[in-house]
Every structure is written in structure tokens, then in C-alpha cells.
Design a protein around this motif. Structure first.
Motif, PDB file in Angstrom:
ATOM      1  N   VAL A   1       0.844  -1.201   0.000  1.00 59.61           N
ATOM      2  CA  VAL A   1       0.000   0.000   0.000  1.00 59.61           C
ATOM      3  C   VAL A   1       0.875   1.244   0.000  1.00 59.61           C
ATOM      4  N   HIS A   2       1.922   1.230   0.814  1.00 51.07           N
ATOM      5  CA  HIS A   2       2.823   2.381   0.907  1.00 51.07           C
ATOM      6  C   HIS A   2       3.489   2.672  -0.438  1.00 51.07           C
ATOM      7  N   VAL A   3       3.911   1.613  -1.124  1.00 48.03           N
ATOM      8  CA  VAL A   3       4.602   1.766  -2.401  1.00 48.03           C
ATOM      9  C   VAL A   3       3.741   2.502  -3.424  1.00 48.03           C
ATOM     10  N   GLU A   4       2.422   2.384  -3.316  1.00 51.38           N
ATOM     11  CA  GLU A   4       1.533   3.069  -4.256  1.00 51.38           C
ATOM     12  C   GLU A   4       1.471   4.576  -3.982  1.00 51.38           C
ATOM     13  N   HIS A   5       1.728   4.994  -2.740  1.00 51.05           N
ATOM     14  CA  HIS A   5       1.631   6.410  -2.398  1.00 51.05           C
ATOM     15  C   HIS A   5       2.864   7.208  -2.841  1.00 51.05           C
ATOM     16  N   VAL A   6       4.034   6.590  -2.745  1.00 46.67           N
ATOM     17  CA  VAL A   6       5.281   7.311  -3.009  1.00 46.67           C
ATOM     18  C   VAL A   6       5.321   7.937  -4.399  1.00 46.67           C
ATOM     19  N   PRO A   7       5.010   7.205  -5.490  1.00 43.53           N
ATOM     20  CA  PRO A   7       5.074   7.837  -6.818  1.00 43.53           C
ATOM     21  C   PRO A   7       4.043   8.949  -7.012  1.00 43.53           C
ATOM     22  N   ILE A   8       2.912   8.884  -6.316  1.00 43.47           N
ATOM     23  CA  ILE A   8       1.936   9.977  -6.414  1.00 43.47           C
ATOM     24  C   ILE A   8       2.553  11.257  -5.887  1.00 43.47           C
ATOM     25  N   VAL A   9       3.173  11.161  -4.709  1.00 39.58           N
ATOM     26  CA  VAL A   9       3.818  12.337  -4.112  1.00 39.58           C
ATOM     27  C   VAL A   9       4.990  12.801  -4.981  1.00 39.58           C
ATOM     28  N   ASP A  10       5.755  11.857  -5.530  1.00 44.31           N
ATOM     29  CA  ASP A  10       6.869  12.224  -6.406  1.00 44.31           C
ATOM     30  C   ASP A  10       6.377  12.988  -7.630  1.00 44.31           C
ATOM     31  N   ALA A  11       5.251  12.551  -8.204  1.00 40.42           N
ATOM     32  CA  ALA A  11       4.700  13.232  -9.386  1.00 40.42           C
ATOM     33  C   ALA A  11       4.222  14.635  -9.038  1.00 40.42           C
ATOM     34  N   ILE A  12       3.614  14.787  -7.860  1.00 38.12           N
ATOM     35  CA  ILE A  12       3.165  16.113  -7.428  1.00 38.12           C
ATOM     36  C   ILE A  12       4.366  17.021  -7.227  1.00 38.12           C
ATOM     37  N   ARG A  13       5.425  16.497  -6.605  1.00 35.35           N
ATOM     38  CA  ARG A  13       6.638  17.287  -6.383  1.00 35.35           C
ATOM     39  C   ARG A  13       7.278  17.686  -7.710  1.00 35.35           C
ATOM     40  N   ALA A  14       7.195  16.786  -8.710  1.00 34.45           N
ATOM     41  CA  ALA A  14       7.782  17.073 -10.030  1.00 34.45           C
ATOM     42  C   ALA A  14       6.891  17.961 -10.885  1.00 34.45           C
ATOM     43  N   ARG A  15       5.725  18.342 -10.356  1.00 37.35           N
ATOM     44  CA  ARG A  15       4.758  19.189 -11.074  1.00 37.35           C
ATOM     45  C   ARG A  15       4.255  18.515 -12.346  1.00 37.35           C
ATOM     46  N   ASP A  16       4.155  17.180 -12.296  1.00 37.95           N
ATOM     47  CA  ASP A  16       3.659  16.407 -13.442  1.00 37.95           C
ATOM     48  C   ASP A  16       2.195  16.049 -13.183  1.00 37.95           C
ATOM     49  N   ALA A  17       1.300  16.916 -13.642  1.00 39.92           N
ATOM     50  CA  ALA A  17      -0.126  16.759 -13.356  1.00 39.92           C
ATOM     51  C   ALA A  17      -0.697  15.490 -13.970  1.00 39.92           C
ATOM     52  N   ASP A  18      -0.307  15.167 -15.198  1.00 37.69           N
ATOM     53  CA  ASP A  18      -0.840  13.972 -15.851  1.00 37.69           C
ATOM     54  C   ASP A  18      -0.444  12.709 -15.093  1.00 37.69           C
ATOM     55  N   ALA A  19       0.816  12.645 -14.678  1.00 35.94           N
ATOM     56  CA  ALA A  19       1.283  11.474 -13.937  1.00 35.94           C
ATOM     57  C   ALA A  19       0.602  11.377 -12.579  1.00 35.94           C
ATOM     58  N   ALA A  20       0.454  12.507 -11.890  1.00 38.01           N
ATOM     59  CA  ALA A  20      -0.188  12.510 -10.573  1.00 38.01           C
ATOM     60  C   ALA A  20      -1.619  11.996 -10.677  1.00 38.01           C
ATOM     61  N   ALA A  21      -2.353  12.464 -11.696  1.00 41.11           N
ATOM     62  CA  ALA A  21      -3.736  12.024 -11.895  1.00 41.11           C
ATOM     63  C   ALA A  21      -3.791  10.541 -12.227  1.00 41.11           C
ATOM     64  N   SER A  22      -2.918  10.089 -13.129  1.00 41.41           N
ATOM     65  CA  SER A  22      -2.918   8.687 -13.548  1.00 41.41           C
ATOM     66  C   SER A  22      -2.565   7.761 -12.381  1.00 41.41           C
ATOM     67  N   LEU A  23      -1.577   8.137 -11.581  1.00 46.54           N
ATOM     68  CA  LEU A  23      -1.159   7.313 -10.451  1.00 46.54           C
ATOM     69  C   LEU A  23      -2.230   7.262  -9.371  1.00 46.54           C
ATOM     70  N   MET A  24      -2.893   8.392  -9.141  1.00 46.52           N
ATOM     71  CA  MET A  24      -3.989   8.397  -8.164  1.00 46.52           C
ATOM     72  C   MET A  24      -5.127   7.513  -8.657  1.00 46.52           C
ATOM     73  N   ARG A  25      -5.442   7.582  -9.946  1.00 39.27           N
ATOM     74  CA  ARG A  25      -6.500   6.740 -10.512  1.00 39.27           C
ATOM     75  C   ARG A  25      -6.150   5.259 -10.344  1.00 39.27           C
ATOM     76  N   ASP A  26      -4.909   4.903 -10.634  1.00 35.74           N
ATOM     77  CA  ASP A  26      -4.481   3.508 -10.494  1.00 35.74           C
ATOM     78  C   ASP A  26      -4.562   3.045  -9.040  1.00 35.74           C
ATOM     79  N   HIS A  27      -4.134   3.901  -8.129  1.00 34.01           N
ATOM     80  CA  HIS A  27      -4.145   3.568  -6.696  1.00 34.01           C
ATOM     81  C   HIS A  27      -5.573   3.321  -6.205  1.00 34.01           C
ATOM     82  N   LEU A  28      -6.487   4.219  -6.552  1.00 35.94           N
ATOM     83  CA  LEU A  28      -7.877   4.072  -6.107  1.00 35.94           C
ATOM     84  C   LEU A  28      -8.549   2.877  -6.763  1.00 35.94           C
ATOM     85  N   THR A  29      -8.267   2.662  -8.036  1.00 37.80           N
ATOM     86  CA  THR A  29      -8.876   1.538  -8.748  1.00 37.80           C
ATOM     87  C   THR A  29      -8.406   0.201  -8.169  1.00 37.80           C
ATOM     88  N   THR A  30      -7.113   0.098  -7.920  1.00 36.04           N
ATOM     89  CA  THR A  30      -6.570  -1.132  -7.328  1.00 36.04           C
ATOM     90  C   THR A  30      -7.193  -1.408  -5.971  1.00 36.04           C
TER      91      THR A  30
END
Length: 230
Positions: A174-203
Motif C-alpha cells: 500500500v505504501h509503495v503506491e503512495h510514493v510515486p503519487i507524491v513524487d509526481a506532485i513534487r515534479a509538477r507532473d499533473a498527468d502522472a499525478a492524476a494517472s497514479l492516483m487513478r491507479d491507486h484508487l482503482t486497485t
């Protein structure tokens, strides 16, 4: 703050925790009088707290009978996560585009805390920090009602200890799914942040639906949630 409001908040918090932990079991019926006596408070704050729990879908109020603790089924989880997808995916993108340095600091602190909870295998602390991390991301949109709505949706699925941790996946997974979301937000990559959040919630949703279906005999939806794909 008026004493009655403070008492209501305390009663609400205690009853919600008892439902989430399973101490108040699904399907059980309780009277306002009985709850007030047990909690050593008057009936008014109990009524107010119960109304809030009913709004969150955690209890139903049965006229002339009392308060029934709700069970949860596949349909409940599907509806909750469809709502969360519609709310949390765009706010993750918003956080990446417009999140403040303070938000990034908060997210980093939550990730550090989650790492510590994983190492200690402290599920209660992990869940608390998980909720705080998601809430911080939603609050980046500047809408506290939106954040409160997501909290209420999470209350529904966490009732009766419904969780994937150490059931369908490990706390570390579960923790491993959160780290890339935060990394994408820090990198200002909106598309990646949205996609990773969608994958996390769907899983999470699919695992929870399968878990509940195993005990209720319900079917799980096919190709979910295709109608919510961008």
C-alpha cells in the motif's frame, strides 16, 4: 466552542472508531438512551453524532427502534470509489500544478511517517497518515467541504475494519503506491499525478470488492471503472 458541540465531536469520534474497529458490529441495533448511558453523556450529543454517522452512511436510523450499524457490500464500495475517482484524480492533478511549498512539505512528512509505520507495522498509525496524505492533496484545491466529503466516503469503506492491509496486500505494498503519487506532485507532473492516483484508487477498490464478495457471495463488476476513464 460551546460545550455541546465539543461533546458531540467527542461522541462522534468515539462511535466512528468503534464502528471502524468492529466493536460495534454490522447489523447490530442500539438505542440512543443506551449509547448515552454507556458514554456517560446526555442524549442530545448522541443524537447529533448519530445524524453525522448516518450522513456518512455508517448507520441507519430506524424509527421507534434505534440506530442500526450498517453492513457494507460490493455495491457500496463501487459507489464510494466511483465518487472518490471523480474527486481525487483531478485534485491530484491540481496539487501538481498549483500545490504550495507548504503542501509539498506536508506530503513529504506524511510519506516519512508512513515509512515509519510500515517499519513498525503499525496499521492504525498507517491508516491515520494515509488519510492525512489524501486529505492534504484534496485540500490543495482550497475546498474544505470537498475534503470532508472524501473523509466521509472513506469512513464508509473503513467501517467494520474493511481494509486491504494484510488481507489482499501487505502494508508495504500500500505504501509503495503512495510514493510515486507524491513524487509526481513534487515534479509538477499533473498527468502522472492524476494517472497514479487513478491507479491507486482503482486497485484498492477492486481488492476491497473482491474481499467483500468472498464473504457476501456477490459478483464483482467487470472492466470497472471504464466509464470513468479520461
Amino acid at each position: 466552542m460551546p460545550a455541546r458541540v465539543s461533546t458531540t465531536d467527542r461522541v462522534h469520534s468515539q462511535l466512528r472508531e468503534e464502528i471502524v474497529s468492529g466493536e460495534l458490529t454490522g447489523g447490530s441495533l442500539h438505542s440512543i438512551y443506551g449509547l448515552a448511558d454507556r458514554l456517560n453523556v446526555s442524549r442530545t450529543p448522541v443524537r447529533d453524532a448519530v445524524l453525522r454517522l448516518a450522513d456518512a452512511g455508517m448507520v441507519t436510523i430506524e424509527r421507534n427502534r434505534g440506530v442500526r450499524i450498517r453492513g457494507i457490500g460490493v455495491h457500496d464500495i463501487r459507489e464510494v470509489f466511483e465518487a472518490r475517482l471523480l474527486l481525487e484524480v483531478p485534485t491530484a492533478a491540481h496539487a501538481a500544478r498549483f500545490g504550495s511549498d507548504e503542501l509539498l512539505h506536508q506530503l513529504d512528512e506524511r510519506v516519512k511517517g508512513l515509512t515509519g509505520a510500515v517499519q513498525q507495522h503499525d496499521e492504525r498509525e498507517f491508516v491515520r497518515l494515509d488519510r492525512e496524505l489524501h486529505r492534504a492533496i484534496v485540500l490543495s484545491a482550497g475546498n474544505e467541504r470537498l475534503a470532508d466529503l472524501v473523509e466521509s466516503l472513506r469512513d464508509t469503506t473503513q467501517a467494520y475494519g474493511v481494509s486491504t492491509i494484510d488481507r489482499s496486500r501487505s502494508i508495504r505494498e500500500v505504501h509503495v503506491e503512495h510514493v510515486p503519487i507524491v513524487d509526481a506532485i513534487r515534479a509538477r507532473d499533473a498527468d502522472a499525478a492524476a494517472s497514479l492516483m487513478r491507479d491507486h484508487l482503482t486497485t484498492t477498490a477492486l481488492l476491497l470488492m473482491r474481499q467483500v464478495a468472498a464473504s457476501t457471495g456477490e459478483a464483482t463488476p467487470d472492466a470497472w471503472p471504464s466509464r470513468f476513464a479520461p
